[in-house]
Design an enzyme around this catalytic site. Structure first.
Site, short mmCIF file in Angstrom:
data_model
loop_
_atom_site.label_atom_id
_atom_site.label_comp_id
_atom_site.label_asym_id
_atom_site.label_seq_id
_atom_site.Cartn_x
_atom_site.Cartn_y
_atom_site.Cartn_z
N TYR A 196 -8.32 -9.38 8.17
CA TYR A 196 -7.74 -8.58 9.26
C TYR A 196 -8.41 -9.01 10.55
O TYR A 196 -9.64 -9.20 10.60
CB TYR A 196 -7.99 -7.09 9.02
CG TYR A 196 -7.53 -6.19 10.14
CD1 TYR A 196 -6.24 -5.68 10.16
CD2 TYR A 196 -8.38 -5.88 11.19
CE1 TYR A 196 -5.81 -4.87 11.21
CE2 TYR A 196 -7.97 -5.07 12.24
CZ TYR A 196 -6.68 -4.56 12.24
OH TYR A 196 -6.25 -3.77 13.27
N GLU A 220 -2.79 -7.62 16.96
CA GLU A 220 -3.24 -7.31 15.60
C GLU A 220 -2.62 -8.32 14.63
O GLU A 220 -1.40 -8.45 14.57
CB GLU A 220 -2.82 -5.90 15.20
CG GLU A 220 -3.32 -5.50 13.81
CD GLU A 220 -2.84 -4.12 13.40
OE1 GLU A 220 -3.69 -3.30 13.02
OE2 GLU A 220 -1.62 -3.88 13.44
#
Length: 404
Positions: free
Chosen positions: A110, A198
């Site tokens: 991530y 993101e």
């Protein structure tokens, strides 16, 4: 669309293209020339993989193996609503799908860049546990999340990028490629006036390439004048229609889950109004800031937006008139109540410029409005009125409330 921005910045992404119909999906899959494919519903919401469509299809991200399968699944996605944990009960319309080559992944990570109030600048948030909800990782294993504040004047250094790659577990050539990807993402973040990038997941493929498999971007609305290429990609169908309507009238609106509509001038006053409603046991239905120089027409449009929410059972107007004149607000309220035949209880607190003229307009209007000068008492009253209206609605009774 995010894939194009990443690719233009020299960041590796799987090959793919967007389709707006089942036939376009078929052609896109053929063009890729592989039987290892993925189809992704293009909606502005997370949790697509676990979502479901009103067509009966489960999952907004599917592995497929032929152009025919791309066409069949596109038929069940395009033109249908998808429901995920982020869309709410109303779902989101799926107007496009992304047909992309499938990559075989060794590890998932991530990576995100956000603006951070605490450090007053960008912060990188990363984890070796990608491909899942980062909120779950934060709750269950917070030590797996790394935060790296970046001095916006100095930027992200190669040493910092390499250090982050080390913490995440990249080794060998993948380490250098990951660091290079971090640097390019940071450069893109600044160049496009982003408020968020993101990447979930960021992956190392079976042949040790570092790639961005899925991305979400957020951009600073105040930079729209210099980011015309980015803002031209905006899709209003993916946004709350109330927020789109509010923007047309230069109003700041955010829909919430409560039952008490709020109309306030100034963001700080709006926040404190919502806080005091909650203090008295109520829940605000929205954040609505009409600004410091709203016209009667804008006030009327604001009420249209508030009343479009069927869940609103009462409304509180809290205006402090500085530049804003209370008589203008009062006229806007009166026009809105008459035009919309507003049936919910309305508590109005006016203070400041031309307040007496505003109060006179309301008192002579013949409209059942509950005036209140004290904010604490106004909040307490609107919560009680909301409770009464809600009970009446549940019993199938229309409550016409007035001042005794």
């Amino acid at each position: 669309m995010s894939a194009n921005l990443l690719s233009e910045a020299g960041i590796k992404v799987p090959k793919g293209s967007v389709a707006t119909s089942a036939e376009e999906a078929y052609e896109a899959a053929k063009k890729l020339g592989t039987s290892d494919l993925v189809i992704k519903a293009q909606v502005l919401a997370g949790g697509r993989g676990k979502g479901h469509f009103d067509s009966g299809l489960n999952g907004g991200v599917k592995t497929i193996f032929s152009p025919e399968e791309a066409r069949d699944l596109a038929n069940k996605m395009i033109g249908h609503k998808i429901f995920t944990k982020q869309t709410g009960a109303h779902g989101k319309d799926c107007n496009k799908v992304f047909i992309v080559e499938r990559k075989y992944v060794r590890r998932e990570y991530y990576f995100a860049i956000l603006m951070d109030r605490a450090t007053q600048g960008p912060v990188i948030v990363a984890s070796s546990q990608g491909g899942v909800d980062i909120e779950s990782v934060a709750a269950e294993n917070p030590d797996a999340i790394f935060k790296l504040p970046v001095d916006i004047k100095k930027g992200l250094s190669l040493e910092s990028a390499q250090g982050l790659a080390d913490k995440l577990g990249f080794v060998g050539n993948a380490r250098e490629e990951a660091a290079d990807t971090f640097l390019k993402l940071y450069k893109l973040f600044l160049a496009k006036d982003a408020t968020q990038i993101e990447i979930n997941p960021l992956v190392e493929t079976s042949d040790h390439q570092v790639m961005c498999m899925d991305a979400q971007f957020g951009f600073d609305d105040n930079a729209s004048f210099r980011q015309k290429d980015v803002f031209s990609l905006r899709d209003p169908t993916q946004e709350d229609p109330r927020e789109v309507q509010a923007e047309k009238w230069n109003l700041n609106y955010i829909g919430l889950d409560g039952r008490i509509g709020c109309l306030v001038n100034g963001a700080g006053l709006a926040m404190s109004t919502m806080d005091i409603i909650k203090l008295h046991g109520g829940e605000p239905a929205n954040f609505l800031d009409v600004g410091g120089s709203a016209t009667a027409q804008q006030i009327c449009e604001a009420f249209k937006i508030i009343s479009s929410d069927a869940g609103v059972s009462a409304a509180l107007v809290n205006i402090f008139g500085g530049i804003m004149r209370c008589d203008v607000v009062a006229q806007g309220i009166i026009d809105a109540v008459k035009e919309l035949d507003l049936r919910i209880p309305l508590v109005v607190r006016l203070q400041g410029t031309n307040v007496e003229q505003g109060k006179k307009l309301i008192s002579e209007s013949g409209i059942a409005i509950f005036p209140c000068d004290d904010l604490d008492k106004a909040a307490e009253l609107v919560v009680k009125l909301s409770d009464i209206t809600t009970l009446a609605q549940k019993a199938g009774i229309h409550a016409n409330l007035s001042i005794a």
